[in-house]
Design an enzyme around this catalytic site. Structure first.
Site, PDB file in Angstrom:
ATOM      1  N   THR A 185      -8.887 116.873   8.643  1.00 17.58           N
ATOM      2  CA  THR A 185      -7.636 116.602   7.943  1.00 17.58           C
ATOM      3  C   THR A 185      -7.191 115.198   8.326  1.00 17.58           C
ATOM      4  O   THR A 185      -7.281 114.802   9.488  1.00 17.58           O
ATOM      5  CB  THR A 185      -6.569 117.656   8.309  1.00 17.58           C
ATOM      6  OG1 THR A 185      -5.338 117.288   7.722  1.00 17.58           O
ATOM      7  CG2 THR A 185      -6.378 117.805   9.806  1.00 17.58           C
ATOM      8  N   GLU A 330      -5.054 123.478   8.624  1.00 16.70           N
ATOM      9  CA  GLU A 330      -4.968 124.186   9.903  1.00 16.70           C
ATOM     10  C   GLU A 330      -4.606 125.664   9.753  1.00 16.70           C
ATOM     11  O   GLU A 330      -4.608 126.405  10.734  1.00 16.70           O
ATOM     12  CB  GLU A 330      -3.905 123.512  10.803  1.00 16.70           C
ATOM     13  CG  GLU A 330      -4.275 122.115  11.276  1.00 16.70           C
ATOM     14  CD  GLU A 330      -3.805 121.018  10.310  1.00 16.70           C
ATOM     15  OE1 GLU A 330      -3.633 121.313   9.113  1.00 16.70           O
ATOM     16  OE2 GLU A 330      -3.612 119.872  10.762  1.00 16.70           O
ATOM     17  N   LYS A 444      17.865 112.238  10.476  1.00 17.79           N
ATOM     18  CA  LYS A 444      18.720 112.900  11.457  1.00 17.79           C
ATOM     19  C   LYS A 444      20.018 112.128  11.593  1.00 17.79           C
ATOM     20  O   LYS A 444      20.090 111.096  12.250  1.00 17.79           O
ATOM     21  CB  LYS A 444      18.004 113.023  12.796  1.00 17.79           C
ATOM     22  CG  LYS A 444      16.898 114.080  12.712  1.00 17.79           C
ATOM     23  CD  LYS A 444      15.926 114.003  13.864  1.00 17.79           C
ATOM     24  CE  LYS A 444      14.808 115.002  13.606  1.00 17.79           C
ATOM     25  NZ  LYS A 444      13.621 114.730  14.410  1.00 17.79           N
ATOM     26  N   TRP A 449      20.525 117.505   9.772  1.00 16.63           N
ATOM     27  CA  TRP A 449      19.281 117.053   9.159  1.00 16.63           C
ATOM     28  C   TRP A 449      19.499 116.872   7.664  1.00 16.63           C
ATOM     29  O   TRP A 449      20.057 117.736   6.986  1.00 16.63           O
ATOM     30  CB  TRP A 449      18.153 118.071   9.376  1.00 16.63           C
ATOM     31  CG  TRP A 449      17.613 118.052  10.777  1.00 16.63           C
ATOM     32  CD1 TRP A 449      18.123 117.395  11.856  1.00 16.63           C
ATOM     33  CD2 TRP A 449      16.450 118.740  11.233  1.00 16.63           C
ATOM     34  NE1 TRP A 449      17.361 117.613  12.959  1.00 16.63           N
ATOM     35  CE2 TRP A 449      16.312 118.440  12.611  1.00 16.63           C
ATOM     36  CE3 TRP A 449      15.501 119.555  10.631  1.00 16.63           C
ATOM     37  CZ2 TRP A 449      15.280 118.947  13.393  1.00 16.63           C
ATOM     38  CZ3 TRP A 449      14.465 120.053  11.408  1.00 16.63           C
ATOM     39  CH2 TRP A 449      14.354 119.747  12.781  1.00 16.63           C
TER      40      TRP A 449
END
Lengths: 548, 548
Positions: A185, A330, A444, A449
């Site tokens: 990846t 993954e 942030k 957020w």
């Protein structure tokens, strides 16, 4: 107390044995570089896979060796999946579209012993010749008539090689945690990283992924994986489809071609397909233009990137349901998939599309959670958003040649055993997960957020904006505030305040960018995604016009 | 080369965690001895299972302890399935309908530490009191108001016990090969034998058994297992159904009552059910008599004994498809299940029923073969019949406390690793398996095998015959020839030659019995099957009238 059940290890070869025994007459149809429509049965497929296993032995490949492939979706690649893994070797699929230096790095890093190469990829490989001295042989995936001239040495022709082999081969049994395949990846930073799957993870993924509420893979389906076989094992379809006894259609190198896709769907009676959004855009545009249909195509799985609402709605008009899913190299890749729960049967059309726009619900086998900056779990209320973490038997514990120690540098697993996806998400009370950003791209601001993607989507709905990226930049009071970097549509002009005023109609005040900068182009990665790392670097010294 | 995937052990508790998280509002409906229609949600179920886990700890039960249950299908039994196995103990389900001395033997042999008992079973247990000195406690599965008087000591009330516990409990993680549950199987000879399941085998069975072409368990189903929870874990439905998020209906002690079944199916909207043929006869008779319907019941799985064609046809008239399956306590139980293959969509009604009368196709995870007397594999041609052998991750490797060494006395696995089912079967080219006899009942005549069941079925179609058993008896030339032992219908008379003439219309000459003996009664086992062992003993000295 130990149970008294047979110690039957989960083996990829058992899929092939089951399939040949139960579905010998089922078809596999392929488009290849040398044949427009190749067609054979599971029985042929199984016999040729055994011949290939004998050929690998003859070429000196040993248990545990990595065998690289640079190839498109066709029957020869499928034979490699089973012959290589079934023999206890590692089927290492490589994306031929990566940058050449990445390909060279990957082949060297994995220490590939042999490379199986599509004819179309030969020129690329020849250019890499100086980097391939450790590869002991190259097998061109074609027949004698189509063998290209080549400057490479130790080159075999796939068909000639297996023609001389016996089709008698007994698949060995061994520990199910043995490596079966690997896939690198590549992110925006650093070298590509190798994910190493096991026989166990592959079989559990195939079982869990085939359940009725996941992909519902059955013998009655005709399945076409448009996602490449070098992209997380084509999302597991080469395993799940064969396990179920489905007819398989492998579209070869012309996967982004709407006309080819429509032809295969209509002529082969494809009921189920899967791919990234751009593929489906190509198909839908072709359908609109050519006034053709995809009658039997009941559903498509869309993943790899967020699926735009328009794709869902356009497919609906053709009678096809979009099943959005989320996963990563993954995670083998299945993490979440769209599936209604019981009690949701009476949703309105638009409520349904709203849910299809999310990334789906967690499949059995994958545990997921969202956490705040202090690793505290956040509620499933559809509002709170935090870092998405997952765990389960088909999730990576680390990368090849890197730290396997949770919580240490280079290991993607935190000290509590959760894989850090790098995504930021919400999860609603029904369990539908929605990616709102990448962890590294989220802005942030004052302890809150802000999703960069939310800002970008809002900006893109402005007719004057052609492309947009939102990044967090330093702010003396709020630490970070959003900056929108935009490309204007051709021939138009706009001001920052005009765009911000427009955005204030849909975005919360807190998510409104403090400024808009217009540029001529935005940086992208090799796979076409916005490269926000580069963009943040470009705007390193940027200062907001006023501090409020 | 080792893969780099998480070492996530397959745990039964993960089903509960997934189900509570994703389907908290889904219902579980139960008929119990103390409540006609109990109703709660997955969330309640999960919380009470955690309380029960704390209660088990309080009662001194430890990891690996066997916890016995003598109970019907209801929510408390379901809580035991998860709390006991989830804690690392062994949920040992016991059939309350066995002979009392068998129950005493089983409890002693398994060394059950605690017994959870349905109110209805208390009288039985009190009678066994002298044999239960090693059991440290009895928990009556009811509330305070319904607690019976009892002469047993160390008795708790289930509801009182869990009421005082916290619902906070963290399910431990441990080796997936740990024993999770056990179930004794009783044959015609010898003592009952204990099959010990693992977390791994249970989860793989649930995954493999839920696939679209097997039971197709989905969140949209409402499932009622009419097969008892003491009979091979109710064929795995308590795991597969909860994993899928299905609504579950547990019919309690009145499982053979057609009226109760129809009421539950109609009122709870049951879409899928499972049980032995006699259960379905009771339901069908009630439907015919009461002129009621089972509208939503799309399919029933039938197993445990061959399903008569008439049940398949009668269900069809009510809109329900019969899915016949085959399995054993030793195979968890799923071995084969009826499922059409692609390409079989255009079968006629009668061809379809013909296939439904077979025991089905092998599910992924189970390998099967038929072999002759020399252990040579026989073809899948639908004609050759031989001893059926299976292997796979949810097949027993041996019995509790007996030899685990393949090929030795007491171990059901042959020296090549195949479980010997004791059944004789054919397998057709499409993979449909059909049981033709038991290995020990098949009649071995001149090197050929004759199916005793085939003769019995043919005999039962004669209007004068009420019950029939075919056994092999010594023959000087052919070693064995078939003898038919029959009970005539009330008030009729018949001769052997009359019956043999009738049989010659349907049976091959080779399968025709050489003689027919009429008797007043035939011996049966505790579970109601013909006891051919006893019958062969009775006819030990029998001689055929003439030797041809």
């Amino acid at each position: 107390m130990q149970a008294l059940m047979m110690n039957s290890q989960l083996m990829i070869s058992s899929i092939l044995v089951h399939a040949e025994r139960n579905f010998p007459e089922t078809e596999i149809v392929s488009v290849t570089a040398d044949e427009p429509l190749h067609r054979y049965t599971y029985q042929d497929f199984a016999a040729r896979s055994r011949k290939l296993a004998n050929a690998l032995e003859k070429l000196g490949a040993k248990f545990g060796d990595r065998i690289g492939t640079l190839a498109w979706n066709d029957y020869r690649h499928l034979e490699l999946y089973y012959a290589v893994s079934g023999s206890g070797m590692v089927c290492h699929t490589i994306n031929p579209k990566l940058f050449p230096d990445q390909i060279a790095y990957i082949i060297k890093h994995a220490q590939d012993k042999l490379l199986f190469v599509d004819v179309l990829v030969m020129p690329l490989l020849e250019a890499l010749k100086p980097h391939l001295s450790e590869v002991s042989g190259f097998i061109v995936m074609t027949d004698k008539a189509h063998m290209p001239q080549t400057s490479l040495e130790n080159v075999w022709c796939y068909e000639e090689l297996i023609a001389e082999q016996s089709d008698v081969f007994t698949w060995p049994h061994f520990d199910e945690n043995t490596a079966s395949s690997m896939c690198y990846t590549s992110g925006t930073t650093g070298n590509p990283k190798g994910v190493v799957y096991s026989h166990r993870s592959t079989l559990l993924h195939a079982l869990g992924g085939s359940l009725p509420d996941v992909t519902n893979a059955s013998t009655h389906e005709t399945i076409m994986p448009v996602v490449p076989m070098f992209h997380v094992n084509a999302w597991g379809i080469p395993y799940a489809g064969i396990m179920a006894g489905s007819k398989l259609v492998l579209p070869g190198p012309k996967m982004a071609d709407g006309e080819t896709l429509q032809f295969l769907i209509a002529n082969e009676g494809i009921t189920y397909s899967s791919g990234v959004p751009t593929i489906w855009l190509a198909l839908l545009d072709y359908l609109d233009k050519s006034k053709t249909k995809v009658h039997k195509l009941s559903r498509v799985t869309v993943g790899g990137a967020a699926c735009p609402r328009s794709i869902i709605e356009r497919f609906k008009a053709y009678g096809t349901t979009v099943v959005q899913g989320w996963g990563m190299t993954e995670t083998s890749p299945l993490g979440t998939v769209f599936c209604l729960k019981r009690g949701m049967e009476d949703l309105s059309d638009s409520e349904l599309v709203d849910l299809q726009c999310k990334q789906g619900r967690g499949v059995f086998g994958i545990e997921m959670r969202i956490v705040d900056e202090n690793n505290q779990e956040l509620p499933w209320d559809g509002v709170a958003f935090g870092a998405l973490k997952v765990r389960g038997p088909w999730v990576a514990s680390g990368y090849y040649g890197m730290s396997q120690e949770p919580g240490t540098e280079g290991c993607p697993v935190d000290e509590h055993g959760w894989f850090e996806t790098g995504d930021v998400a919400t999860i609603d009370p029904n369990g539908f997960m929605q990616i709102t950003d990448r962890t590294k791209d989220v802005i942030k601001s004052g302890g809150e957020w802000v999703s960069s993607i939310e800002i970008e989507n809002a900006a893109l709905s402005h007719p004057k904006i052609a492309e947009a990226a939102a990044i967090g930049r330093y702010h003396p009071k709020w630490t970070e505030r959003p900056l929108l970097v935009a490309i204007l549509a051709e021939g138009v002009e706009a001001t920052a305040s005009e765009i911000i005023a427009f955005l204030s109609q849909t975005l919360h005040k807190w998510s409104l960018p403090d400024d808009v900068v217009f540029v001529k182009e935005l940086p992208h990665t090799a796979t076409g995604k916005l490269n926000k790392l580069a963009l943040r670097k470009t705007f390193e010294d940027y200062q907001f016009p006023e501090s409020h």
